[in-house]
Design an enzyme around this catalytic site. Structure first.
Site, PDB file in Angstrom:
ATOM      1  N   GLU A 178       0.802  -1.241   0.000  1.00  0.00           N
ATOM      2  CA  GLU A 178       0.000   0.000   0.000  1.00  0.00           C
ATOM      3  C   GLU A 178       0.829   1.284   0.000  1.00  0.00           C
ATOM      4  O   GLU A 178       0.589   2.211   0.773  1.00  0.00           O
ATOM      5  CB  GLU A 178      -0.947  -0.026   1.202  1.00  0.00           C
ATOM      6  CG  GLU A 178      -1.824  -1.266   1.231  1.00  0.00           C
ATOM      7  CD  GLU A 178      -2.682  -1.394   2.488  1.00  0.00           C
ATOM      8  OE1 GLU A 178      -2.702  -0.466   3.301  1.00  0.00           O
ATOM      9  OE2 GLU A 178      -3.321  -2.449   2.651  1.00  0.00           O
ATOM     10  N   ASN A 223       1.826  -5.065  -3.195  1.00  0.00           N
ATOM     11  CA  ASN A 223       0.439  -5.372  -2.858  1.00  0.00           C
ATOM     12  C   ASN A 223      -0.335  -4.095  -2.569  1.00  0.00           C
ATOM     13  O   ASN A 223       0.136  -3.229  -1.820  1.00  0.00           O
ATOM     14  CB  ASN A 223       0.436  -6.284  -1.607  1.00  0.00           C
ATOM     15  CG  ASN A 223      -0.926  -6.858  -1.294  1.00  0.00           C
ATOM     16  OD1 ASN A 223      -1.644  -7.317  -2.177  1.00  0.00           O
ATOM     17  ND2 ASN A 223      -1.283  -6.832  -0.017  1.00  0.00           N
ATOM     18  N   HIS A 263     -10.506  -6.116  -1.495  1.00  0.00           N
ATOM     19  CA  HIS A 263     -11.492  -5.799  -0.445  1.00  0.00           C
ATOM     20  C   HIS A 263     -12.645  -5.063  -1.127  1.00  0.00           C
ATOM     21  O   HIS A 263     -12.599  -3.844  -1.345  1.00  0.00           O
ATOM     22  CB  HIS A 263     -10.861  -4.945   0.661  1.00  0.00           C
ATOM     23  CG  HIS A 263      -9.851  -5.672   1.477  1.00  0.00           C
ATOM     24  ND1 HIS A 263     -10.169  -6.754   2.274  1.00  0.00           N
ATOM     25  CD2 HIS A 263      -8.516  -5.497   1.612  1.00  0.00           C
ATOM     26  CE1 HIS A 263      -9.088  -7.215   2.878  1.00  0.00           C
ATOM     27  NE2 HIS A 263      -8.061  -6.478   2.490  1.00  0.00           N
ATOM     28  N   GLU A 293      -6.390 -10.641  -0.868  1.00  0.00           N
ATOM     29  CA  GLU A 293      -7.134 -10.404   0.389  1.00  0.00           C
ATOM     30  C   GLU A 293      -8.646 -10.303   0.129  1.00  0.00           C
ATOM     31  O   GLU A 293      -9.343  -9.494   0.708  1.00  0.00           O
ATOM     32  CB  GLU A 293      -6.630  -9.132   1.062  1.00  0.00           C
ATOM     33  CG  GLU A 293      -5.145  -9.077   1.289  1.00  0.00           C
ATOM     34  CD  GLU A 293      -4.693  -7.819   2.006  1.00  0.00           C
ATOM     35  OE1 GLU A 293      -5.547  -7.120   2.582  1.00  0.00           O
ATOM     36  OE2 GLU A 293      -3.473  -7.533   2.020  1.00  0.00           O
ATOM     37  N   ASP A 295     -12.478 -10.188  -0.019  1.00  0.00           N
ATOM     38  CA  ASP A 295     -13.689 -10.334   0.796  1.00  0.00           C
ATOM     39  C   ASP A 295     -14.674  -9.271   0.317  1.00  0.00           C
ATOM     40  O   ASP A 295     -14.322  -8.417  -0.516  1.00  0.00           O
ATOM     41  CB  ASP A 295     -13.429 -10.232   2.309  1.00  0.00           C
ATOM     42  CG  ASP A 295     -12.741  -8.933   2.754  1.00  0.00           C
ATOM     43  OD1 ASP A 295     -12.200  -8.928   3.880  1.00  0.00           O
ATOM     44  OD2 ASP A 295     -12.760  -7.928   2.003  1.00  0.00           O
TER      45      ASP A 295
HETATM   46  O1  G3I Z   1      -3.340  -8.531  19.268  1.00  0.00           O
HETATM   47  C1  G3I Z   1      -3.824  -7.313  19.863  1.00  0.00           C
HETATM   48  C2  G3I Z   1      -4.478  -7.622  21.202  1.00  0.00           C
HETATM   49  O2  G3I Z   1      -3.485  -8.116  22.107  1.00  0.00           O
HETATM   50  C3  G3I Z   1      -5.093  -6.337  21.761  1.00  0.00           C
HETATM   51  O3  G3I Z   1      -5.800  -6.627  22.945  1.00  0.00           O
HETATM   52  C4  G3I Z   1      -6.048  -5.744  20.741  1.00  0.00           C
HETATM   53  C5  G3I Z   1      -6.579  -4.422  21.267  1.00  0.00           C
HETATM   54  O4  G3I Z   1      -7.264  -3.799  20.229  1.00  0.00           O
HETATM   55  O5  G3I Z   1      -5.349  -5.494  19.479  1.00  0.00           O
HETATM   56  C6  G3I Z   1      -4.846  -6.708  18.935  1.00  0.00           C
HETATM   57  O6  G3I Z   1      -4.179  -6.403  17.730  1.00  0.00           O
HETATM   58  C7  G3I Z   1      -5.063  -6.142  16.636  1.00  0.00           C
HETATM   59  C8  G3I Z   1      -4.687  -7.069  15.482  1.00  0.00           C
HETATM   60  O7  G3I Z   1      -5.472  -6.772  14.312  1.00  0.00           O
HETATM   61  C9  G3I Z   1      -4.904  -8.534  15.849  1.00  0.00           C
HETATM   62  O8  G3I Z   1      -6.269  -8.739  16.086  1.00  0.00           O
HETATM   63  C10 G3I Z   1      -4.855  -4.695  16.187  1.00  0.00           C
HETATM   64  O9  G3I Z   1      -5.323  -3.827  17.205  1.00  0.00           O
HETATM   65  C11 G3I Z   1      -5.618  -4.435  14.893  1.00  0.00           C
HETATM   66  O10 G3I Z   1      -5.283  -3.140  14.402  1.00  0.00           O
HETATM   67  C12 G3I Z   1      -5.205  -5.454  13.837  1.00  0.00           C
HETATM   68  O11 G3I Z   1      -6.007  -5.217  12.698  1.00  0.00           O
HETATM   69  C13 G3I Z   1      -5.522  -5.853  11.499  1.00  0.00           C
HETATM   70  C14 G3I Z   1      -5.194  -4.749  10.468  1.00  0.00           C
HETATM   71  O12 G3I Z   1      -4.821  -5.342   9.207  1.00  0.00           O
HETATM   72  C15 G3I Z   1      -4.043  -3.872  10.930  1.00  0.00           C
HETATM   73  O13 G3I Z   1      -2.855  -4.646  11.018  1.00  0.00           O
HETATM   74  C16 G3I Z   1      -6.628  -6.743  10.957  1.00  0.00           C
HETATM   75  O14 G3I Z   1      -6.828  -7.851  11.831  1.00  0.00           O
HETATM   76  C17 G3I Z   1      -6.259  -7.256   9.563  1.00  0.00           C
HETATM   77  O15 G3I Z   1      -7.349  -7.975   8.992  1.00  0.00           O
HETATM   78  C18 G3I Z   1      -5.917  -6.086   8.647  1.00  0.00           C
HETATM   79  O16 G3I Z   1      -5.506  -6.619   7.404  1.00  0.00           O
HETATM   80  C19 G3I Z   1      -5.113  -5.622   6.423  1.00  0.00           C
HETATM   81  C20 G3I Z   1      -3.921  -6.180   5.666  1.00  0.00           C
HETATM   82  O17 G3I Z   1      -2.878  -6.513   6.564  1.00  0.00           O
HETATM   83  C21 G3I Z   1      -3.478  -5.185   4.592  1.00  0.00           C
HETATM   84  N1  G3I Z   1      -4.592  -4.867   3.690  1.00  0.00           N
HETATM   85  C22 G3I Z   1      -5.776  -4.337   4.393  1.00  0.00           C
HETATM   86  C23 G3I Z   1      -6.258  -5.348   5.428  1.00  0.00           C
HETATM   87  C24 G3I Z   1      -7.511  -4.861   6.127  1.00  0.00           C
HETATM   88  O18 G3I Z   1      -7.248  -3.688   6.835  1.00  0.00           O
END
Ligand code: G3I
Length: 425
Positions: A178, A223, A263, A293, A295
């Site tokens: 990105e 990507n 997405h 990715e 969905d």
């Molecule tokens: O693991 C911590 C947990 O310990 C804590 O209690 C909690 C509090 O909010 O956060 C948890 O981490 C979260 C993580 O996902 C695991 O669940 C982060 O806050 C959250 O920001 C993170 O979101 C991910 C996001 O990328 C940011 O990295 C999403 O699951 C994931 O689906 C999303 O995927 C992205 C791709 O990597 C790139 N393309 C877009 C796509 C959707 O945004």
């Protein structure tokens, strides 16, 4: 010997009772009765794809997988059984991001990433790496620690350590994720990312060259999202992504594929020539195109589950029928297998909130791990796919090396007016 269907049914019943996920984040209903599983007599999406010479897979969170159970050959967790059966390729949704891997500036934590690699090996699955360089999911210490002096070493050391650890075991890496954002106003449309601020546009080339050195066998991918549909914004972004890819190829940067995240938004703009032409332009550069990715977001779809499912299945069918007709699209990964764990159902993810507060159904399996109509849509699209042909590495474009503009920002029709000449890096 129970058939796979009987085993899976038993596993689901048992697994749901002893589900691995905690109550708080586990939407898998604890079924009193064994839920009816497969709505179609079709085989798994993994098998359908393999028959067409494709990979089908999904993003997973290793913490939700019963790796020990699979290792003992007796996983009774429904989700684990599903991932093992349906995915021929997996990608870590979060476990291989900087935030997960880098607890401190001087240490790495590979626990979750190693779990994913072990699961994939046990399940005979390929693995995509996601991702080595992104403006998001950076560890908390990054802002205070990274500087113009150490950023290059920080990036190269990270990539060498992570890609080096899994050398030869990763199908492809999302090396840079990105990096294009036309709305940020730069003539080259690069996003105002911490990496751009610290290293300038060269950060992209630095990342790809470090990845190629660390794992010469992995296919290296750029990507991005928002390049799927027919809209003025997405047309501009597609053009800017292609220009970035061209700049990298002309400079001989090791780049093998471009990822279209997929997405998609139900009720959003349709898909058309822009998407197909993008894929064909990539092929002309000798690049494969990965759907990385996929969905479907139904925040704008009124009604209940049936209406959501119809809209979602229709969009998968429309999108996949176009992209899988192209010979340089060898893989499709969806961003999760079940709505139970979809990021679009994370309470903190406003992008996925439906007005009525109901849960999204963006994937081929619902909260109870039962196939939705999207399962059939994906299966049919895969069965009709053009078998991928090996993408020949294109001859390097003529690069006399004299053209001073090869790495200069490009002005692209429709992109924002160039920033002022002394624009920040
Ligand atoms: O693991 C911590 C947990 O310990 C804590 O209690 C909690 C509090 O909010 O956060 C948890 O981490 C979260 C993580 O996902 C695991 O669940 C982060 O806050 C959250 O920001 C993170 O979101 C991910 C996001 O990328 C940011 O990295 C999403 O699951 C994931 O689906 C999303 O995927 C992205 C791709 O990597 C790139 N393309 C877009 C796509 C959707 O945004």
């Amino acid at each position: 010997m129970p058939t796979r269907r009987e085993f899976a049914r038993t596993a689901v019943a048992a697994g749901l009772g002893a589900g691995l996920c905690s109550k708080s984040d586990c939407w898998l209903a604890t079924a009193a009765e064994t839920p009816q599983w497969w709505l179609s007599p079709g085989r798994s999406l993994r098998e359908c794809a393999r028959e067409r010479g494709l990979y089908f897979g999904a993003a997973v969170d290793p913490d939700r997988l019963d790796v020990e159970g699979l290792a003992a050959g007796r996983s009774r967790d429904g989700y684990t059984t599903l991932v093992n059966a349906e995915a021929g390729m997996v990608v870590a949704e979060n476990a291989m991001k900087w935030k997960a891997l880098r607890p401190t500036p001087s240490t790495f934590d590979f626990t979750a990433a190693d779990q994913l690699m072990r699961f994939a090996a046990l399940a005979g699955q390929q693995v995509r790496g996601h991702n080595l360089c992104w403006h998001q999911a950076l560890p908390d210490w990054f802002r205070e620690t990274a500087s113009g002096v150490n950023a290059r070493q920080l990036l190269v050391d990270h990539i060498r350590t992570v890609a080096g650890r899994y050398r030869g075991r990763i199908h492809s890496w999302d090396v840079v994720n990105e990096a294009i954002e036309p709305a940020d106003g730069r003539p080259d449309a690069l996003r105002h990312s911490p990496w751009l601020t610290l290293l300038g546009p060269e950060y992209i080339e630095i990342a790809f060259r470090a990845a190629a050195e660390a794992d010469p066998l992995a296919r290296l991918t750029y990507n991005d999202y928002g390049i799927e549909a027919e809209s003025p914004e997405q047309n501009v972004k597609r053009g800017q992504v292609l220009l970035l890819l061209r700049r990298l190829k002309v400079r001989g940067v090791p780049l093998h594929a471009v990822g279209i995240q997929g997405h998609l938004l139900a009720g959003g703009p349709a898909f058309g020539p822009g998407l197909v032409n993008f894929i064909r332009e990539a092929a002309r550069m000798g690049l494969e195109v990965y759907i990385t990715e996929l969905d479907v977001n139904t925040r704008a779809v009124p009604g209940g589950a049936a209406e959501q499912d119809a809209a979602v299945a229709s969009l998968y069918r429309s999108f996949l029928s176009q992209v899988l007709a192209e010979p340089n699209v060898p893989l499709v990964l969806i961003w999760g297998l079940t709505s139970a764990f979809s990021w679009l159902n994370d309470p903190g993810e406003s992008w996925g909130h439906r007005p009525d507060g109901s849960r999204q159904r963006p994937l081929p399996f619902d909260d109870r791990l039962e196939p939705t109509p999207t399962f059939q849509a994906i299966e049919q699209a895969i069965r009709l796919a053009h078998p991928p042909t090996v993408t020949p590495a294109a001859a390097p474009e003529p690069n006399d090396g004299e053209d001073p503009n090869l790495f200069q920002p490009f002005a692209v029709k429709g992109s924002p007016a160039p920033a002022s000449p002394n624009s920040e890096r």
